[in-house]
Design an enzyme around this catalytic site. Structure first.
Site, PDB file in Angstrom:
ATOM      1  N   SER A 154       0.804  -1.215   0.000  1.00  0.00           N
ATOM      2  CA  SER A 154       0.000   0.000   0.000  1.00  0.00           C
ATOM      3  C   SER A 154       0.837   1.265   0.000  1.00  0.00           C
ATOM      4  O   SER A 154       0.298   2.359  -0.151  1.00  0.00           O
ATOM      5  CB  SER A 154      -0.901   0.008   1.227  1.00  0.00           C
ATOM      6  OG  SER A 154      -0.109  -0.144   2.379  1.00  0.00           O
ATOM      7  N   LYS A 193       3.555  10.501   2.620  1.00  0.00           N
ATOM      8  CA  LYS A 193       3.535  11.468   1.527  1.00  0.00           C
ATOM      9  C   LYS A 193       4.341  12.693   1.946  1.00  0.00           C
ATOM     10  O   LYS A 193       4.517  12.965   3.130  1.00  0.00           O
ATOM     11  CB  LYS A 193       2.098  11.951   1.225  1.00  0.00           C
ATOM     12  CG  LYS A 193       1.146  10.875   0.695  1.00  0.00           C
ATOM     13  CD  LYS A 193       1.164  10.802  -0.809  1.00  0.00           C
ATOM     14  CE  LYS A 193       0.029   9.951  -1.351  1.00  0.00           C
ATOM     15  NZ  LYS A 193       0.069   8.565  -0.865  1.00  0.00           N
TER      16      LYS A 193
END
Lengths: 243, 243
Positions: A154, A193
């Site tokens: 993921s 991120k």
DNA sequence: ATATAACACGAACATACGTTCTGTGTCAAG
DNA sequence: CTTGACACAGAACGTATGTTCGTGTTATAT
């Protein structure tokens, strides 16, 4: 004419011997009164009188007014050959370069990051990895870092593989451009991120330059849980064959 | 049932470290107040609370009511040769864990991998990185490894970023499932992929599980140049903002 | 929600502690 | 005999120091 001071007397020697013995025996120096008791000097001012002379002779040091603040001045220890000294110094440098970081669990998309609790003992973790301090990003001091192993595919938009080790530090806020682990409460999802705050919303920029960012209009749903400082990938062979 | 005591906490460790350091520096132990000042504990009764626990853990001794009467309990003193041997052994362990690998250049898609020549001196490289040996894949012995810094985005199908450090070893042949750097003479291109030989052709499998493999029908045009054993990514903040 | 041990803290207190002060005795040298 | 350095002593004092007490908060098992 007046008489001049002699050298060390028996009382000086008695005091010096007592200081040395006493520190070895008890782990802390004697008080002025204890020196007096041990050397047959009944007055604290006489003990002080002799200690003052021992300071002048360069045999002891005192920190004035602190209790038990007397220490012997020892001859510099016998020096070792220069190469041994250098080797020891090098060993110190090497030991400092190696940084042990607790490996505390796994990170995967469907759960928040298992950040260490505030009283976590970084020195006594059950499992840890070693890294070289020089591989850290240049402004990273290596304090209170923890490592997590990535589970699942993921995180590939962060260029992070299943099995990779992510080295992090706890954070609840981030600066623009830092890579963070965030828990998105709107999606029940953790993601890694680059973080940017712009015009009241959050932009989460993937590390993979071919992928588009995520925009989150409600910054409250972006819970920063840590900053990523390093990723490590052991590259073993894989077993699977493609269809 | 109520909560139970954990082991040593950060405060315990801070106190122990301070006691050790302080005695070395000043020649006499600190007072209760000095311990508090040094470890961020504002109350003498809390310092006493922690010292009591350290006594219970068998780590220190105190002579009650005497000033500065705290001493660390050390292992029984070894002879000098034993102490030297123990320290040297520890230094050997640490030094062996830290592996210096020459950083010999960059890897990018449009040139072959700059593998070291056969007479390359791995111990005397101009530039090197340190890694911890325990982070290597389990069967990797750490011999004749070299590192390259990735330049450009051409390796993202290998989950490798611009700026990452790839640790490799020379190889001209590969086994199935190993990640290799290959120079494709038919394309004038270097790529990092998992290598499979099947039915007379070569399958090059990207690390990114969402991408398809490359099939090369003429194995002669696939020049294996090295095997990848590790990838390291320092995660600094990025400056660019997305369009 | 409750109980309770762990954790944390400040204040008060008595004693430990080192310094200063004052005084006395001894003795070598002039 | 005088003088001054040296050695010694006890008392007083202010501060350093460790312990005790009471109170509050938190984590955690039930």
């Amino acid at each position: 004419m007046v008489r001049t001071r002699r050298g060390l007397t028996e009382r000086h020697h008695n005091i010096l011997n007592y200081l040395d013995k006493r520190l070895s025996e008890r782990g802390y120096p004697p008080s002025i009164r204890e020196i007096g008791e041990a050397t047959g000097i009944s007055s604290t001012s006489v003990v002080t009188y002799y200690l003052k002379q021992l300071v002048e002779f360069g045999l002891i040091e005192r920190d004035p007014k602190f209790s038990r603040a007397v220490r012997l001045i020892k001859e510099p220890e016998l020096s070792v050959p220069q190469r041994v000294a250098e080797a020891v110094q090098n060993a110190v440098v090497v030991a400092d370069e190696l940084l042990s970081i607790p490996l505390i669990g796994r990170i995967f998309a469907s759960a928040p990051v298992p950040v260490p609790p505030s009283d976590f003992n970084y020195f006594d973790a059950e499992s840890s990895i070693n890294i070289a301090r020089s591989l850290l990003p240049s402004r990273e001091k290596g304090i209170e870092l923890f490592a997590l192993e990535v589970q699942g595919d993921s995180m590939i938009d962060a260029m992070v593989n299943d099995g990779d080790i992510v080295v992090m530090k706890k954070a609840e806020q981030a600066n623009n451009g830092e890579m963070v682990a965030v828990w998105l409460t709107g999606k029940d999802e953790t993601t890694l991120k680059y973080f940017f705050k712009e015009k009241g919303r959050v932009r989460l920029q993937p590390a993979n330059p071919t992928m588009k960012p995520i925009y989150v209009n409600d910054p409250q749903t972006v819970q920063v849980q840590g900053k990523v400082v390093m990723v490590i990938r052991k590259v073993d062979r894989i077993q699977s064959t493609a269809a």
